[in-house]
Design a protein around this motif. Structure first.
Motif, PDB file in Angstrom:
ATOM      1  N   UNK A  34      17.054  50.751  -5.200  1.00 26.45           N
ATOM      2  CA  UNK A  34      15.675  50.266  -5.288  1.00 26.45           C
ATOM      3  C   UNK A  34      14.764  51.460  -5.544  1.00 26.45           C
ATOM      4  N   UNK A  35      13.656  51.196  -6.210  1.00 29.72           N
ATOM      5  CA  UNK A  35      12.605  52.199  -6.351  1.00 29.72           C
ATOM      6  C   UNK A  35      11.315  51.585  -5.828  1.00 29.72           C
ATOM      7  N   UNK A  36      10.488  52.409  -5.196  1.00 24.61           N
ATOM      8  CA  UNK A  36       9.143  51.994  -4.828  1.00 24.61           C
ATOM      9  C   UNK A  36       8.172  53.026  -5.382  1.00 24.61           C
ATOM     10  N   UNK A  37       6.964  52.563  -5.692  1.00 21.27           N
ATOM     11  CA  UNK A  37       5.902  53.456  -6.157  1.00 21.27           C
ATOM     12  C   UNK A  37       4.606  53.082  -5.447  1.00 21.27           C
ATOM     13  N   UNK A  38       3.743  54.066  -5.278  1.00 24.62           N
ATOM     14  CA  UNK A  38       2.405  53.841  -4.741  1.00 24.62           C
ATOM     15  C   UNK A  38       1.423  53.943  -5.900  1.00 24.62           C
TER      16      UNK A  38
ATOM     17  N   UNK B 136       6.241  42.731  -6.173  1.00 24.33           N
ATOM     18  CA  UNK B 136       4.988  43.337  -5.741  1.00 24.33           C
ATOM     19  C   UNK B 136       4.819  43.043  -4.258  1.00 24.33           C
ATOM     20  N   UNK B 137       4.617  44.095  -3.487  1.00 19.38           N
ATOM     21  CA  UNK B 137       4.352  43.925  -2.051  1.00 19.38           C
ATOM     22  C   UNK B 137       3.030  44.598  -1.723  1.00 19.38           C
ATOM     23  N   UNK B 138       2.349  44.080  -0.717  1.00 18.18           N
ATOM     24  CA  UNK B 138       1.066  44.640  -0.298  1.00 18.18           C
ATOM     25  C   UNK B 138       1.181  45.074   1.152  1.00 18.18           C
ATOM     26  N   UNK B 139       0.583  46.194   1.460  1.00 17.45           N
ATOM     27  CA  UNK B 139       0.565  46.709   2.816  1.00 17.45           C
ATOM     28  C   UNK B 139      -0.401  45.876   3.655  1.00 17.45           C
ATOM     29  N   UNK B 140       0.024  45.493   4.818  1.00 14.47           N
ATOM     30  CA  UNK B 140      -0.825  44.737   5.740  1.00 14.47           C
ATOM     31  C   UNK B 140      -1.416  45.687   6.760  1.00 14.47           C
ATOM     32  N   UNK B 141      -2.665  45.454   7.076  1.00  9.82           N
ATOM     33  CA  UNK B 141      -3.303  46.257   8.128  1.00  9.82           C
ATOM     34  C   UNK B 141      -3.838  47.565   7.693  1.00  9.82           C
TER      35      UNK B 141
END
Length: 86
Positions: free
Chosen positions: A37-41, A81-86
């Motif tokens: 998996x890869x993630x990016x900001x 696509x994921x979003x940070x909560x909080x």
């Protein structure tokens, strides 16, 4: 093992192309063993889209993708696509 090396080098290449994007390569420890998996900001979806268009026009990036063909199973890629909560 060769695919994992390629995957980490691709993350490094993306980070060199886009400082601050923080592309990280992950390997599943449980579940589908060997799945990468890869993630990016990114600042926004628009920013992500612009960077993706730039990457897809980058000859070095495209060459690296083409050379990875035998390292991975076809048809298993998926974007999320994921979003940070909080």
């Amino acid at each position: 093992a060769e695919g994992v090396g390629w995957a980490t080098q691709m993350a490094k290449y993306v980070n060199e192309k886009f400082p601050g994007m923080n592309c990280v390569c992950w390997l599943e420890a449980y579940g589908e063993v060997g799945k990468v998996h890869w993630t990016v900001d990114v600042e926004s979806l628009d920013s992500f889209n612009q960077k993706t268009v730039t990457l897809l026009q980058d000859k070095e990036y495209l060459t690296r993708l083409a050379n990875a063909g035998p390292l991975f199973a076809t048809g298993h890629g998926r974007d999320t696509l994921v979003m940070k909560l909080g």
